[in-house]
Design a protein around this motif. Sequence first.
Motif, PDB file in Angstrom:
ATOM      1  N   ALA A 178       3.095   0.934  35.860  1.00 60.02           N
ATOM      2  CA  ALA A 178       2.719   0.764  37.274  1.00 60.02           C
ATOM      3  C   ALA A 178       3.823   0.051  38.051  1.00 60.02           C
ATOM      4  O   ALA A 178       4.124   0.407  39.204  1.00 60.02           O
ATOM      5  N   ILE A 179       4.475  -0.947  37.425  1.00 59.37           N
ATOM      6  CA  ILE A 179       5.594  -1.654  38.079  1.00 59.37           C
ATOM      7  C   ILE A 179       6.740  -0.673  38.336  1.00 59.37           C
ATOM      8  O   ILE A 179       7.302  -0.628  39.437  1.00 59.37           O
ATOM      9  N   HIS A 180       7.070   0.138  37.330  1.00 60.46           N
ATOM     10  CA  HIS A 180       8.157   1.122  37.485  1.00 60.46           C
ATOM     11  C   HIS A 180       7.848   2.110  38.605  1.00 60.46           C
ATOM     12  O   HIS A 180       8.719   2.451  39.401  1.00 60.46           O
ATOM     13  N   LEU A 181       6.601   2.574  38.652  1.00 55.58           N
ATOM     14  CA  LEU A 181       6.205   3.507  39.707  1.00 55.58           C
ATOM     15  C   LEU A 181       6.310   2.865  41.086  1.00 55.58           C
ATOM     16  O   LEU A 181       6.774   3.496  42.042  1.00 55.58           O
ATOM     17  N   SER A 182       5.899   1.593  41.185  1.00 53.34           N
ATOM     18  CA  SER A 182       5.926   0.905  42.484  1.00 53.34           C
ATOM     19  C   SER A 182       7.362   0.664  42.964  1.00 53.34           C
ATOM     20  O   SER A 182       7.600   0.441  44.144  1.00 53.34           O
ATOM     21  N   LYS A 183       8.333   0.729  42.023  1.00 55.48           N
ATOM     22  CA  LYS A 183       9.744   0.580  42.396  1.00 55.48           C
ATOM     23  C   LYS A 183      10.416   1.936  42.617  1.00 55.48           C
ATOM     24  O   LYS A 183      11.647   2.057  42.574  1.00 55.48           O
ATOM     25  N   GLU A 184       9.584   2.969  42.805  1.00 50.94           N
ATOM     26  CA  GLU A 184      10.044   4.335  43.091  1.00 50.94           C
ATOM     27  C   GLU A 184      10.796   4.981  41.925  1.00 50.94           C
ATOM     28  O   GLU A 184      11.618   5.881  42.115  1.00 50.94           O
ATOM     29  N   ASN A 185      10.513   4.540  40.702  1.00 50.98           N
ATOM     30  CA  ASN A 185      11.025   5.256  39.532  1.00 50.98           C
ATOM     31  C   ASN A 185      10.149   6.474  39.272  1.00 50.98           C
ATOM     32  O   ASN A 185       8.949   6.448  39.561  1.00 50.98           O
ATOM     33  N   VAL A 186      10.747   7.518  38.728  1.00 52.50           N
ATOM     34  CA  VAL A 186       9.991   8.733  38.391  1.00 52.50           C
ATOM     35  C   VAL A 186       9.672   8.679  36.899  1.00 52.50           C
ATOM     36  O   VAL A 186      10.558   8.471  36.066  1.00 52.50           O
TER      37      VAL A 186
ATOM     38  N   GLY B  50       4.941   9.806  40.413  1.00 53.33           N
ATOM     39  CA  GLY B  50       5.791   9.105  41.367  1.00 53.33           C
ATOM     40  C   GLY B  50       4.956   8.366  42.404  1.00 53.33           C
ATOM     41  O   GLY B  50       3.727   8.472  42.426  1.00 53.33           O
ATOM     42  N   ASP B  51       5.648   7.631  43.275  1.00 55.47           N
ATOM     43  CA  ASP B  51       5.007   6.820  44.316  1.00 55.47           C
ATOM     44  C   ASP B  51       4.804   7.666  45.572  1.00 55.47           C
ATOM     45  O   ASP B  51       5.786   8.109  46.191  1.00 55.47           O
ATOM     46  N   PRO B  52       3.561   7.895  45.999  1.00 52.18           N
ATOM     47  CA  PRO B  52       3.313   8.763  47.155  1.00 52.18           C
ATOM     48  C   PRO B  52       3.741   8.156  48.487  1.00 52.18           C
ATOM     49  O   PRO B  52       3.852   8.855  49.493  1.00 52.18           O
ATOM     50  N   ARG B  53       4.004   6.828  48.503  1.00 54.04           N
ATOM     51  CA  ARG B  53       4.370   6.150  49.758  1.00 54.04           C
ATOM     52  C   ARG B  53       5.844   6.368  50.111  1.00 54.04           C
ATOM     53  O   ARG B  53       6.272   6.074  51.219  1.00 54.04           O
ATOM     54  N   SER B  54       6.616   6.877  49.149  1.00 54.68           N
ATOM     55  CA  SER B  54       8.064   7.032  49.345  1.00 54.68           C
ATOM     56  C   SER B  54       8.385   8.238  50.220  1.00 54.68           C
ATOM     57  O   SER B  54       7.877   9.335  49.992  1.00 54.68           O
ATOM     58  N   GLU B  55       9.261   8.035  51.204  1.00 53.17           N
ATOM     59  CA  GLU B  55       9.638   9.132  52.108  1.00 53.17           C
ATOM     60  C   GLU B  55      10.593  10.129  51.448  1.00 53.17           C
ATOM     61  O   GLU B  55      10.683  11.277  51.855  1.00 53.17           O
ATOM     62  N   GLN B  56      11.328   9.674  50.430  1.00 56.78           N
ATOM     63  CA  GLN B  56      12.327  10.535  49.786  1.00 56.78           C
ATOM     64  C   GLN B  56      11.794  11.231  48.530  1.00 56.78           C
ATOM     65  O   GLN B  56      12.411  12.149  48.012  1.00 56.78           O
ATOM     66  N   MET B  57      10.640  10.782  48.053  1.00 59.60           N
ATOM     67  CA  MET B  57      10.171  11.193  46.729  1.00 59.60           C
ATOM     68  C   MET B  57       9.963  12.703  46.595  1.00 59.60           C
ATOM     69  O   MET B  57      10.344  13.305  45.603  1.00 59.60           O
ATOM     70  N   GLN B  58       9.356  13.335  47.610  1.00 60.35           N
ATOM     71  CA  GLN B  58       9.089  14.776  47.497  1.00 60.35           C
ATOM     72  C   GLN B  58      10.378  15.569  47.338  1.00 60.35           C
ATOM     73  O   GLN B  58      10.518  16.404  46.451  1.00 60.35           O
TER      74      GLN B  58
END
Length: 612
Positions: free
Chosen positions: A405-413, A435-443
């Motif tokens: 969960a910590i890794h995901l919250s830091k935008e790690n995949v 991945g983190d859905p809050r990230s603008e770059q993730m998709q």
Amino acid sequence: MKTILGISAFYHDSAATILVDGKIIAAAQEERFTRKKHDSSYPFNAIEFVLKFAKIKLSEVDQIIFFEKPFLKFERLLETYVAFAPRGFKSFCMAIPLWLKDKLFQKKMLFNELKKHDNNFTDDKKLYFSDHHLSHAASAFFPSPFEEAIVLTADGVGEWATTTVAIGKGNNLEIKKEIHFPHSLGLLYSAFTYYAGFKVNSGEYKLMGLAPYGSPIYEDKIKNNLIDIKEDGSFHLDQSYFNYATGLTMTNNKFTNLFGQKVRDAKHEKLTQFHMDIAASIQKVTEDIMIRLTKSLKEEFNISNLCLAGGVALNCVANGKILKEKIFNNIWVQPAAGDAGGSLGAALALWHIEQDNPRNVNQNDSMQGSYLGPEYSQKIIEEQLDKAGAKYEILKEQELIDKTAIHLSKENVVGWFQGRMEFGPRALGGRSILGDPRSEQMQKNLNLKVKYRESFRPFAPSILEEEVSEWFNIDVTSPYMLMVAEVKDGLKIEMTTEEKKLFGINKLNIKRSNIPAVTHVDYTSRIQTVSSNINSKYYKLIAKFKEKTGCPILINTSFNIRGEPMVNTPEDAFNCFMGTELDTLVIGNCFLLKKNQNIRLKKDYKNQFELD
């Protein structure tokens, strides 16, 4: 103890299922073992797996059932060629030798293949054949949580049927209505898939994902020329625009002339606004037909539950529209709605309809979350990782979940490999990339750096079941990611006047909500609700992520790259991890970081699989 082995094969998505006393014990697609996407060959490995999982030899199985009737299919082929003669003589000459060699003698061929599993298997009287659409309908009704339901099956084509309506009550299921080949909603959608330059039988979901970038400006052209839609949703296709009945392509020059552009060459031509508008148009027509059909069926049969199966039932946007219209009180879609699910349906049809065994209705459903594939012990996971040269640490469950969960919250995949593999095309938290859905770059990053696929492709949110109506306009569970709904108004970020003027793919990078990585261009999401009693480990991970971030959602996409089947073994998972820009791999109780791995184990993975 009575056992039934169900088999689907030889078209696409071969699979095997085993029932013990009517209970679904195991089911898997052949592609997961052979690593060949949509593998249509005899499902030797899938059969081996389900037998082993049920701890039974093939000679001990009571009945074996194939999901369709080859003779009826051959009859359709011959009658079609005669009806369209002399058109299609070339494809007739190509198809007939194959039928005469293998497919007409499928019983003998199946028997010979089955003997390879067990020399003591000698009784061909154990071999049965179901009807293609009955197999689909049975796969949707019998595992559903309903005592009674209307069952709508729509796909390309079975033996003759392309769309069927069945009524299920208790342990009985009866087909009441059929639309026959060559009039097919599935083949119409596939014709546009082909026209937009995607692969038929695998690219249809790309067309669906592309549709929101366009406007349905060709809707009237389709309805006025290609398809005559009746008031009740039944339809008739004008075959002069198509080539699939007799030819080697889906569409012809008349189709091309109607829309004014030739078939897109995917290797050399980019997607344009034209293709987005084409996608939007056929999607709109498909939704209209499905809504008309379901409304007229509700009126005719007055049953408040609907079950869906067949390839068209994987059109989760259309499913979401049916749900939104509130035509039925309840809707249930078979998670393996395509041909793979035929192996399951054929077995269930034999057990309930032919053998008249009672049915126990499970209030959730009897698919067990669709986690019906192989599972690997911690010992085997460690052995496979050691053999591959992986560096990992072993953590207790609570620590593993916390760290992930910590890794995901830091935008790690994160590659997430836990429990049994999913049956059907969707990753549901067994073989997933998270991945983190809050990230603008993730998709964008996930598409381009991990999945190696088109940037417009959307990702699904996995959300804690009890939170779904707080975030999305939906008040039912969607455990199999087969319903699309809009994000709540309060979470939306309205587009500026300038942004609204943008065309097509330029809309991609505009932040649309507080969870931009799972909000599609039209403010919708393909939702998976996660329940603690069906997948507790995955549920705990999302809950821990919520505890750290306030967000009860994770991006969930299948653990693979484009063109590759979903990973099955720990070795598959490590290969994908080392061949992509995944940051972290969590497999059983093993926790792996990319930065700790031997750089020499990095794989050129991208070109290993054919473009899908």
